[in-house]
Write an enzyme that holds these catalytic residues in place. Sequence first.
Site, PDB file in Angstrom:
ATOM      1  N   ALA A 210      17.530 -30.866  22.836  1.00  0.00           N
ATOM      2  CA  ALA A 210      17.841 -30.172  24.095  1.00  0.00           C
ATOM      3  C   ALA A 210      16.751 -30.438  25.120  1.00  0.00           C
ATOM      4  O   ALA A 210      15.831 -31.222  24.884  1.00  0.00           O
ATOM      5  CB  ALA A 210      17.962 -28.675  23.838  1.00  0.00           C
ATOM      6  N   ASN A 211      16.846 -29.815  26.256  1.00  0.00           N
ATOM      7  CA  ASN A 211      15.773 -29.878  27.253  1.00  0.00           C
ATOM      8  C   ASN A 211      15.650 -28.529  27.941  1.00  0.00           C
ATOM      9  O   ASN A 211      16.412 -27.614  27.668  1.00  0.00           O
ATOM     10  CB  ASN A 211      16.010 -31.020  28.252  1.00  0.00           C
ATOM     11  CG  ASN A 211      17.306 -30.831  29.009  1.00  0.00           C
ATOM     12  OD1 ASN A 211      17.468 -29.870  29.747  1.00  0.00           O
ATOM     13  ND2 ASN A 211      18.254 -31.740  28.793  1.00  0.00           N
ATOM     14  N   ARG A 212      14.681 -28.418  28.838  1.00  0.00           N
ATOM     15  CA  ARG A 212      14.349 -27.102  29.406  1.00  0.00           C
ATOM     16  C   ARG A 212      15.210 -26.679  30.589  1.00  0.00           C
ATOM     17  O   ARG A 212      14.951 -25.664  31.213  1.00  0.00           O
ATOM     18  CB  ARG A 212      12.884 -27.105  29.881  1.00  0.00           C
ATOM     19  CG  ARG A 212      11.886 -27.217  28.774  1.00  0.00           C
ATOM     20  CD  ARG A 212      10.476 -27.132  29.346  1.00  0.00           C
ATOM     21  NE  ARG A 212       9.517 -27.658  28.412  1.00  0.00           N
ATOM     22  CZ  ARG A 212       9.066 -26.993  27.359  1.00  0.00           C
ATOM     23  NH1 ARG A 212       9.484 -25.773  27.127  1.00  0.00           N
ATOM     24  NH2 ARG A 212       8.202 -27.557  26.538  1.00  0.00           N
TER      25      ARG A 212
END
Length: 400
Positions: A210-212
């Site tokens: 995932a990412n932020r």
Amino acid sequence: MKNQRILLIIGGGIAAYKALELIRRAQDRGYEVTVVMTKAAAQFVTPLSVSTLAKGKLYANLFDPHEEMDVGHIRLSRQADIVVVAPATADLMAKMSHGLADDLASATLLANDRPVLIAPGMNPKMWDHPATRRNRAQLVEDGVHFIGPMSGEMAEANEAGTGRMAEPAMILDAIDGLLGPLRHGPLSGKHVLITAGPTHEPIDPVRYIANRSSGKQGYAIAAAAHAAGADVTLVSGPVQLGAPDGVRLVTVETARQMKHAVVEALPADIAILCAAVADWRTTQEADKKQKKDGSGKPPILELTENPDILLYVSREAEPRPELVIGFAAETDHLIEHATAKRQRKGCDWLVANDVSQEGVMGGDTNAVHLIRDQGIDAWPKADKQAVADRLVEEIIQHFQ
Ligand code: CTP
């Protein structure tokens, strides 16, 4: 272009406090709201707070209806596209069904020839009373539209049943539904497709890449585009945000699902691809949780590139949206990388954000540059909603 106008009549019930939220949300959706309060309503919510929210467009004083006729307040409803009564108390419903006109609210309703939507809110016993039932039937016959009431806990202790006023968002959806075909604003008639949030790329049933990204910027753009009258589809990866009012929300998890949802949502007039799509997914998603094998050696994840949705919309979609806007999240050489990215992706505009700045990725503010054929504009660091509003303003100007 003029906004659509709601004449809101606030009745005297405990749910009157929700009318404040209703006014605010209606304004967010681009409606102009004028308010009439009954004398009883002023016991539950202060005229000052209503007047402040309604920018002074509040008529609360009671008087002789004939005098009203003279000063023209009775024409209030004629200036509206819809009259909404919230909460509609048992008393107001009784007056409406019998055609009484002894105060401004009831006189306005009697003199009205616009569509009427009422959101009843009252004690369940009152709602069930044969007198209210008769009035309901009469109002339905008279063509009055109803939203709610809802079942569940009431404000009064130990009271349950049907009688709770519908939530403001539901009332607004009903208003949109009734006025929908007439909805206007500078982007009315335009379909705006927006992607937002991260994507999650599964490794196994319990883990993912995932990412932020929080999705805040894309959601703010969706709300701004809707407020400008656009028909908005928001394709969103997993985020902690509620759907903006009036926006068609399609939730997805992976980049491939996002691309599929975008293809399904096309054609669009304007595409704003804001999502932080994961560039890679695992080549093989394990169908069972990956266990440590005791050797101390971590597994090696083989990655495959995900489809590039922006590239697809810019270069392959048929028909291509008239305006395609991409985003670029960069940590260094912002302008250089973003300018090259715009060329590579083939989008018309590119909004470059410097995600190395504190508070940008996942936060509430954004510092962006808008890169277009006509040049590069640096926008000062601002709230994500302010950035969204400005971008939508630029879009409106582009289409003028
Ligand atoms: N984008 C997309 N599909 C992808 C990757 C990115 O639609 N698979 C879109 C994003 O929504 C954004 C733009 O492309 O509008 C740029 O995203 P960004 O992550 O900054 O760029 P990348 O394509 O990942 O390029 P790089 O790896 O060079 O940063």
